[in-house]
Design a protein around this motif. Structure first.
Motif, PDB file in Angstrom:
ATOM      1  N   LEU A   9      37.944  48.025  48.526  1.00  0.00           N
ATOM      2  CA  LEU A   9      36.895  47.285  47.830  1.00  0.00           C
ATOM      3  C   LEU A   9      37.462  45.973  47.312  1.00  0.00           C
ATOM      4  O   LEU A   9      38.478  45.953  46.608  1.00  0.00           O
ATOM      5  CB  LEU A   9      36.359  48.113  46.661  1.00  0.00           C
ATOM      6  N   PHE A  10      36.813  44.871  47.668  1.00  0.00           N
ATOM      7  CA  PHE A  10      37.212  43.543  47.212  1.00  0.00           C
ATOM      8  C   PHE A  10      36.098  42.962  46.348  1.00  0.00           C
ATOM      9  O   PHE A  10      34.906  43.146  46.655  1.00  0.00           O
ATOM     10  CB  PHE A  10      37.482  42.621  48.400  1.00  0.00           C
ATOM     11  N   THR A  11      36.478  42.276  45.266  1.00  0.00           N
ATOM     12  CA  THR A  11      35.487  41.711  44.356  1.00  0.00           C
ATOM     13  C   THR A  11      35.814  40.267  44.016  1.00  0.00           C
ATOM     14  O   THR A  11      36.967  39.843  44.061  1.00  0.00           O
ATOM     15  CB  THR A  11      35.414  42.523  43.047  1.00  0.00           C
ATOM     16  N   PHE A  12      34.773  39.522  43.657  1.00  0.00           N
ATOM     17  CA  PHE A  12      34.941  38.148  43.193  1.00  0.00           C
ATOM     18  C   PHE A  12      33.650  37.732  42.501  1.00  0.00           C
ATOM     19  O   PHE A  12      32.593  38.322  42.711  1.00  0.00           O
ATOM     20  CB  PHE A  12      35.290  37.192  44.339  1.00  0.00           C
ATOM     21  N   GLY A  13      33.743  36.714  41.643  1.00  0.00           N
ATOM     22  CA  GLY A  13      32.577  36.255  40.901  1.00  0.00           C
ATOM     23  C   GLY A  13      32.754  36.395  39.403  1.00  0.00           C
ATOM     24  O   GLY A  13      33.876  36.377  38.886  1.00  0.00           O
ATOM     25  N   ALA A  14      31.654  36.534  38.675  1.00  0.00           N
ATOM     26  CA  ALA A  14      31.690  36.667  37.218  1.00  0.00           C
ATOM     27  C   ALA A  14      32.379  37.962  36.821  1.00  0.00           C
ATOM     28  O   ALA A  14      32.211  38.992  37.469  1.00  0.00           O
ATOM     29  CB  ALA A  14      30.277  36.623  36.651  1.00  0.00           C
ATOM     30  N   ASP A  15      33.142  37.901  35.723  1.00  0.00           N
ATOM     31  CA  ASP A  15      33.927  39.071  35.319  1.00  0.00           C
ATOM     32  C   ASP A  15      33.975  39.242  33.800  1.00  0.00           C
ATOM     33  O   ASP A  15      34.911  39.822  33.263  1.00  0.00           O
ATOM     34  CB  ASP A  15      35.355  38.933  35.865  1.00  0.00           C
ATOM     35  N   GLU A  16      32.964  38.743  33.100  1.00  0.00           N
ATOM     36  CA  GLU A  16      33.020  38.759  31.640  1.00  0.00           C
ATOM     37  C   GLU A  16      32.979  40.156  31.040  1.00  0.00           C
ATOM     38  O   GLU A  16      33.417  40.369  29.905  1.00  0.00           O
ATOM     39  CB  GLU A  16      31.889  37.909  31.034  1.00  0.00           C
ATOM     40  N   HIS A  17      32.473  41.146  31.783  1.00  0.00           N
ATOM     41  CA  HIS A  17      32.428  42.523  31.291  1.00  0.00           C
ATOM     42  C   HIS A  17      33.332  43.460  32.085  1.00  0.00           C
ATOM     43  O   HIS A  17      33.257  44.674  31.923  1.00  0.00           O
ATOM     44  CB  HIS A  17      30.990  43.049  31.320  1.00  0.00           C
ATOM     45  N   GLY A  21      36.232  45.066  38.228  1.00  0.00           N
ATOM     46  CA  GLY A  21      37.121  46.230  38.297  1.00  0.00           C
ATOM     47  C   GLY A  21      38.589  45.905  38.394  1.00  0.00           C
ATOM     48  O   GLY A  21      39.385  46.721  38.857  1.00  0.00           O
ATOM     49  N   ARG A  22      38.987  44.719  37.922  1.00  0.00           N
ATOM     50  CA  ARG A  22      40.371  44.283  38.089  1.00  0.00           C
ATOM     51  C   ARG A  22      41.277  44.626  36.912  1.00  0.00           C
ATOM     52  O   ARG A  22      42.464  44.319  36.946  1.00  0.00           O
ATOM     53  CB  ARG A  22      40.413  42.784  38.341  1.00  0.00           C
ATOM     54  N   GLY A  23      40.752  45.217  35.863  1.00  0.00           N
ATOM     55  CA  GLY A  23      41.613  45.635  34.769  1.00  0.00           C
ATOM     56  C   GLY A  23      41.384  44.910  33.472  1.00  0.00           C
ATOM     57  O   GLY A  23      40.414  44.164  33.310  1.00  0.00           O
ATOM     58  N   GLU A  24      42.302  45.119  32.536  1.00  0.00           N
ATOM     59  CA  GLU A  24      42.143  44.629  31.179  1.00  0.00           C
ATOM     60  C   GLU A  24      42.166  43.120  31.047  1.00  0.00           C
ATOM     61  O   GLU A  24      41.853  42.581  29.993  1.00  0.00           O
ATOM     62  CB  GLU A  24      43.249  45.220  30.281  1.00  0.00           C
ATOM     63  N   ASP A  25      42.536  42.383  32.119  1.00  0.00           N
ATOM     64  CA  ASP A  25      42.569  40.927  32.013  1.00  0.00           C
ATOM     65  C   ASP A  25      41.205  40.303  32.250  1.00  0.00           C
ATOM     66  O   ASP A  25      41.067  39.091  32.323  1.00  0.00           O
ATOM     67  CB  ASP A  25      43.582  40.326  32.988  1.00  0.00           C
ATOM     68  N   ALA A  26      40.154  41.146  32.362  1.00  0.00           N
ATOM     69  CA  ALA A  26      38.811  40.608  32.558  1.00  0.00           C
ATOM     70  C   ALA A  26      38.485  39.644  31.418  1.00  0.00           C
ATOM     71  O   ALA A  26      38.624  39.968  30.259  1.00  0.00           O
ATOM     72  CB  ALA A  26      37.780  41.732  32.593  1.00  0.00           C
ATOM     73  N   GLY A  27      38.066  38.456  31.777  1.00  0.00           N
ATOM     74  CA  GLY A  27      37.706  37.457  30.790  1.00  0.00           C
ATOM     75  C   GLY A  27      38.847  36.538  30.412  1.00  0.00           C
ATOM     76  O   GLY A  27      38.672  35.593  29.664  1.00  0.00           O
ATOM     77  N   GLY A  28      40.025  36.762  30.920  1.00  0.00           N
ATOM     78  CA  GLY A  28      41.144  35.900  30.548  1.00  0.00           C
ATOM     79  C   GLY A  28      42.022  35.573  31.732  1.00  0.00           C
ATOM     80  O   GLY A  28      41.906  36.152  32.787  1.00  0.00           O
ATOM     81  N   GLY A  29      42.900  34.585  31.554  1.00  0.00           N
ATOM     82  CA  GLY A  29      43.888  34.250  32.575  1.00  0.00           C
ATOM     83  C   GLY A  29      43.278  33.736  33.860  1.00  0.00           C
ATOM     84  O   GLY A  29      42.203  34.126  34.231  1.00  0.00           O
ATOM     85  N   ARG A  30      44.004  32.859  34.561  1.00  0.00           N
ATOM     86  CA  ARG A  30      43.505  32.327  35.815  1.00  0.00           C
ATOM     87  C   ARG A  30      44.612  32.220  36.856  1.00  0.00           C
ATOM     88  O   ARG A  30      44.677  31.249  37.596  1.00  0.00           O
ATOM     89  CB  ARG A  30      42.863  30.956  35.586  1.00  0.00           C
ATOM     90  N   PRO A  31      45.488  33.228  36.956  1.00  0.00           N
ATOM     91  CA  PRO A  31      46.572  33.106  37.924  1.00  0.00           C
ATOM     92  C   PRO A  31      46.111  33.239  39.359  1.00  0.00           C
ATOM     93  O   PRO A  31      46.808  32.863  40.292  1.00  0.00           O
ATOM     94  CB  PRO A  31      47.506  34.263  37.551  1.00  0.00           C
ATOM     95  N   ASP A  32      44.898  33.769  39.570  1.00  0.00           N
ATOM     96  CA  ASP A  32      44.433  34.016  40.938  1.00  0.00           C
ATOM     97  C   ASP A  32      43.365  33.028  41.377  1.00  0.00           C
ATOM     98  O   ASP A  32      42.583  33.295  42.282  1.00  0.00           O
ATOM     99  CB  ASP A  32      43.905  35.448  41.058  1.00  0.00           C
ATOM    100  N   GLY A  33      43.300  31.894  40.716  1.00  0.00           N
ATOM    101  CA  GLY A  33      42.286  30.917  41.099  1.00  0.00           C
ATOM    102  C   GLY A  33      40.976  31.132  40.408  1.00  0.00           C
ATOM    103  O   GLY A  33      39.944  30.597  40.818  1.00  0.00           O
ATOM    104  N   ARG A  43      36.077  34.816  38.877  1.00  0.00           N
ATOM    105  CA  ARG A  43      37.162  34.968  39.828  1.00  0.00           C
ATOM    106  C   ARG A  43      36.720  34.376  41.161  1.00  0.00           C
ATOM    107  O   ARG A  43      35.791  34.867  41.786  1.00  0.00           O
ATOM    108  CB  ARG A  43      37.516  36.447  39.984  1.00  0.00           C
ATOM    109  N   LEU A  44      37.379  33.335  41.568  1.00  0.00           N
ATOM    110  CA  LEU A  44      36.950  32.598  42.755  1.00  0.00           C
ATOM    111  C   LEU A  44      37.583  33.107  44.036  1.00  0.00           C
ATOM    112  O   LEU A  44      37.140  32.747  45.123  1.00  0.00           O
ATOM    113  CB  LEU A  44      37.292  31.113  42.576  1.00  0.00           C
ATOM    114  N   THR A  45      38.603  33.946  43.904  1.00  0.00           N
ATOM    115  CA  THR A  45      39.304  34.454  45.078  1.00  0.00           C
ATOM    116  C   THR A  45      39.126  35.971  45.186  1.00  0.00           C
ATOM    117  O   THR A  45      39.403  36.689  44.231  1.00  0.00           O
ATOM    118  CB  THR A  45      40.814  34.130  44.980  1.00  0.00           C
TER     119      THR A  45
END
Length: 214
Positions: A9-17, A21-33, A43-45
């Motif tokens: 499963l791959f995801t991208f887009g809004a992640d404010e909540h 499904g990427r983990g506790e960094d939802a809403g913060g950090g931008r190491p992945d673009g 999340r753009l990537t």
């Protein structure tokens, strides 16, 4: 949400909540673009969602995205939910957000799932339809039992655990879909059932209406 042929499963887009499904960094950090424009993480990537604990190694068969929550069905029939938990739309027994996939306590193998604005539907291999989340417009098609309900932050009743839609017991569902505040179920004989909000005729004039039950 994108499901690959090998069950990833791959995801991208809004992640404010945490709906990606990427983990506790939802809403913060931008190491992945990703971008945090307008105060909400984006999340753009595309990135693969890791399944941990008892879900590790599971292969995803299908996935559905709602307004701010997501559902995934594993090939073995387990239903996973993540993202915004408001109004019980994740079916996990409370209204907390989940930044990673969690198994919904349904007790039956799930065949298909659909996510709406703040509610969800799931069909099982045994032919049942379950609903959970916000039911103010009748979009759940059922009045859930007391143990499955709670009061939302806006002061209305919501269904925090999957509730069987008994009115659809005899139809043998083939497909389900959710709009913002209405639901559609296709039976194996081709009949279309609709329930929930009907402004602008969104439920259709010639469908079997279950009515605004809740």
């Amino acid at each position: 949400l994108v499901v690959s042929r090998d069950g990833a499963l791959f995801t991208f887009g809004a992640d404010e909540h945490g709906q990606l499904g990427r983990g506790e960094d939802a809403g913060g950090g931008r190491p992945d673009g990703s971008s945090a424009g307008s105060g909400a993480a984006r999340r753009l990537t595309p990135a693969r969602v890791a399944l941990a604990g008892g879900l590790a190694g599971g292969k995803v068969a299908s996935a559905a995205g709602g307004r701010s929550h997501s559902l995934a069905v594993l090939r073995g029939g387990r239903l996973l939910a993540f993202g915004c938990g408001e109004a019980g739309r994740l079916g996990l027994g409370d209204q907390r957000d989940r930044p990673t996939p969690s198994a919904v306590p349904l007790g039956e193998a799930v065949a298909m799932a659909a996510a709406g604005g703040a509610h969800s539907l799931a069909t099982t291999a045994g032919g049942r339809v379950y609903a959970f989340g916000d039911g103010r417009q009748g979009q759940l098609g059922v009045e859930p039992p007391g143990h499955a309900t709670a009061m939302s932050a806006t002061g209305h009743r919501c269904c925090v655990l999957p509730a069987w839609v008994e009115a659809l017991a005899a139809i043998s569902p083939r497909a389900v879909a959710c709009g913002g505040d209405f639901s559609l179920v296709v039976a194996h004989d081709g009949s279309l059932y609709s329930f929930g909000a009907n402004s602008f005729g969104r439920r259709g004039r010639h469908t079997h209406a279950l009515g605004e039950m809740w």
